[in-house]
Every structure is written in C-alpha cells, then in structure tokens.
Design an enzyme around this catalytic site. Structure first.
Site, PDB file in Angstrom:
ATOM      1  N   LYS A  88      -3.913 -10.681  -7.242  1.00 56.80           N
ATOM      2  CA  LYS A  88      -5.193 -10.858  -6.567  1.00 56.80           C
ATOM      3  C   LYS A  88      -6.239  -9.895  -7.131  1.00 56.80           C
ATOM      4  O   LYS A  88      -5.919  -8.747  -7.470  1.00 56.80           O
ATOM      5  CB  LYS A  88      -5.014 -10.605  -5.065  1.00 56.80           C
ATOM      6  CG  LYS A  88      -6.281 -10.779  -4.249  1.00 56.80           C
ATOM      7  CD  LYS A  88      -6.073 -10.254  -2.844  1.00 56.80           C
ATOM      8  CE  LYS A  88      -7.388 -10.193  -2.090  1.00 56.80           C
ATOM      9  NZ  LYS A  88      -7.266  -9.481  -0.818  1.00 56.80           N
ATOM     10  N   LYS A 141     -10.674  -4.728  -5.230  1.00 58.58           N
ATOM     11  CA  LYS A 141     -11.750  -3.765  -5.459  1.00 58.58           C
ATOM     12  C   LYS A 141     -11.223  -2.384  -5.818  1.00 58.58           C
ATOM     13  O   LYS A 141     -11.965  -1.547  -6.324  1.00 58.58           O
ATOM     14  CB  LYS A 141     -12.662  -3.688  -4.227  1.00 58.58           C
ATOM     15  CG  LYS A 141     -11.973  -3.305  -2.937  1.00 58.58           C
ATOM     16  CD  LYS A 141     -12.931  -3.461  -1.757  1.00 58.58           C
ATOM     17  CE  LYS A 141     -12.223  -3.217  -0.433  1.00 58.58           C
ATOM     18  NZ  LYS A 141     -13.088  -3.455   0.723  1.00 58.58           N
ATOM     19  N   LYS A 182       0.818  -1.212   0.000  1.00 60.19           N
ATOM     20  CA  LYS A 182       0.000   0.000   0.000  1.00 60.19           C
ATOM     21  C   LYS A 182       0.851   1.259   0.000  1.00 60.19           C
ATOM     22  O   LYS A 182       0.437   2.304  -0.515  1.00 60.19           O
ATOM     23  CB  LYS A 182      -0.956  -0.005   1.198  1.00 60.19           C
ATOM     24  CG  LYS A 182      -2.092  -1.012   1.051  1.00 60.19           C
ATOM     25  CD  LYS A 182      -3.162  -0.821   2.110  1.00 60.19           C
ATOM     26  CE  LYS A 182      -4.342  -1.758   1.854  1.00 60.19           C
ATOM     27  NZ  LYS A 182      -5.428  -1.567   2.832  1.00 60.19           N
TER      28      LYS A 182
END
Length: 333
Positions: free
Chosen positions: A197, A200, A115
């Site tokens: 992966k 969203k 992140k």
C-alpha cells in the site's frame, strides 16, 4: 438533533503528508456524503501519537489536515469539521469501551502487528488499544456509516463487535455502524513496490505521491513508477504496477478499465505514465490552490476548530452521558 438524518463519521491522522491514497480512497469521496448524511470529519491527532511525533510538526499538520479537508470540498456549513483532542469525550468513551474489549481481539489486529514491526522500539499500550479509541470515535456520534479504506475495515468490524457486546448487556445504547469502501481506488499501491500500500510514512519518497507535491514532482514520480517487462497496457494478474496506475487513472478520470485499455492500445508504458501523471497533477492543482488560501488565514482555521468542536461535543456528550448512566456512574450537575 439529526434524529432523522443518518450519520457518517471518518477521520484522518495528521501524522504525515497526506498522499493520493488518502485522497482517492477517502477524502475525495467525503464531500458527496453531506447530501445524504450528517457528517463528522475529524483530524485524529490522538491516534497520531501512538508513534512518536515532533510536537511542532504535529501542530502544523493538524492545521494542514483541516485545511485539506476544506480544500477538497468539505463545506464547514454542511459538515462538522473538528480536531479529536478538542472533544474530550473521545478519550473518555475509549476507556469505558476498553473494559468491553478482549485482549485476544486486539492481539489479532493486523495493523498492530505491522506497526509493532516498524516501531519495535516503541510498542506502547496506545498502539495496542488504538482500535478501541477508533470505536469510541465512531460510536460517540451514533454513526450509521463509516467510509474507510480496506486496511481499516478490520477496525470497523471490531467496533461493531464492541457495540453489539455492549448493547447485549445495556440495550439500545449504540447504533451499529456499517463500513463503506470506495468501489475503485479504495487501496492505492506504492509506485516503487506495487505489492504494498502507498504509505505516507514510506522512507522512499519516489514511492509516494503527496497531495501537495508540485506538478513536476508528480510527473517525475509517475515516470519512475515500477511496471513490468511487458509493453501492453492491460489489467491482468501479475501486472501489479500497471494495474495500480490504471486504477489511479480510472479514479481521476472516471474512465473504466476497459476504456483505458482501448485508449492506450498500441501505446507504450512511457506514454501511459505521463498521462497518469498529468491527470493527477491537473486534479490536484485546484486543491493545492485552495489549501494555500486556507493556510494563509490561521485565525479562520482556529475559528473552524472551535466551531466544529462545539458541534461535535454537543452530540458526543449525550452519548457519553447515556453510557455512563447505564454503567451506574453517579452523575452530578
């Protein structure tokens, strides 16, 4: 309360539209836990703000996530469904646990590294200490098991380390939780890049199938899914795209990989992609109908938020009080 019933805890962030990865890897499996565990399912809105959120979107998605919990089969009479920020003990215990967590431990967290690269303009302290808040979420309820996807397993391991460290100094404070992962579907991959992966937050919407996508959109996305130059529908190394589609088909239908290989023997990728799209759309249709029903009654959702928060806070206060006493905090009534 619940002394003789093992406890399960899990949470989902309201930070974006939920995907079939969230559904297959987590939410779909939650309902079955209520027969064996006292279950706490939380909308973790405090976790969501480690990345900048549009306030109106965060509020809307908080309602939507709670509605999706119920639409996916979580009965509020059998499960405690609530919003994280409505139970202040989550944040309070997180601060206490920060003082029992090593800087080096947090530095090694894979999600922090990932992140930080994606949000280089906002590498905040919350992003760094996110796993400690997650540990507080879990430990507040003396949790026995935590259903998680593979990407969160590292955080549960850190939670266990923190709990063991605290218990070594102040015995019998926390239950040590065990992570539980779905045997299949624990990690659904991107349709555009099956080595990554499904997320969203992916900017490529064709890479992601959302729980609330309409039927035509779902089928279109699966038709465009990346595969390979082979034409044989078989599960094998190097066939990441087909492997991912077979996993999705398997979880939705309950069929084994061997069953799927036999079913589609001699048929092409086009037929298989269409079949995956159809079973996905068929499975999500009733969820979407129930979701619309719950979202049409905001007062009902708010009543559930209040009820769930009261149930959760009753248990959370006892754990926090226990921790505070052991630390030597003066408590007044």
């Amino acid at each position: 309360m619940f002394q003789n019933t093992p406890v399960s805890f899990s949470g989902v962030q309201p930070s974006g539209n939920l995907t079939i990865g969230n559904y297959l890897g987590a939410i779909k499996n939650f309902a079955s836990f209520s027969e064996q565990y006292k279950c706490f399912y939380c909308v973790v809105d405090e976790h969501a703000i480690t990345v900048r959120q549009v306030p109106a979107d965060l509020r809307r998605r908080t309602y939507e996530t709670l509605a999706l919990y119920m639409a996916c089969g979580l009965d509020p009479e059998k499960n405690t469904l609530y919003v994280q920020s409505h139970v202040k003990e989550h944040a309070e215990l997180a601060w206490l646990l920060n003082c029992f967590t090593g800087f080096g431990e947090l530095s090694r967290m894979t999600q922090f590294k990932d992140k930080s690269q994606k949000h280089a303009d906002n590498i905040n302290a919350g992003l760094f200490t996110y796993p400690v808040l997650m540990a507080a979420d879990i430990l507040l309820y003396q949790t026995d098991v935590v259903p998680v996807g593979i990407d969160q397993k590292q955080h549960v391991e850190l939670c266990r380390d923190i709990a063991n460290r605290f218990n070594a100094i102040y015995p019998d404070t926390f239950t040590i939780p065990e992570p539980i992962m779905a045997k299949s579907g624990a990690k659904i991959m991107s349709l555009a890049d099956p080595t990554k992966k499904m997320s969203k937050s992916d900017e490529n919407t064709n890479a992601v199938v959302y729980i609330l996508d309409d039927r035509d959109t779902i089928i279109r996305k699966f038709k465009r899914a990346v595969t390979d130059s082979d034409t044989c529908i078989r599960y094998a190394e190097g066939k990441d795209g087909i492997n991912n589609l077979m996993t999705i088909y398997s979880v939705f239908t309950g069929k084994t990989i061997e069953d799927i290989e036999r079913e589609f023997e001699g048929r092409g990728y086009g037929d298989f992609k269409m079949a995956v799209g159809e079973v996905c759309a068929d499975a999500l249709a009733p969820v979407q109908e129930k979701f619309k029903c719950f979202m049409s009654d905001k007062a009902q959702l708010e009543a559930q938020m209040k009820k769930g928060a009261e149930e959760a806070a009753y248990v959370a206060r006892r754990t926090l009080s226990k921790v505070q006493k052991k630390l030597g905090f003066v408590q007044i009534r």
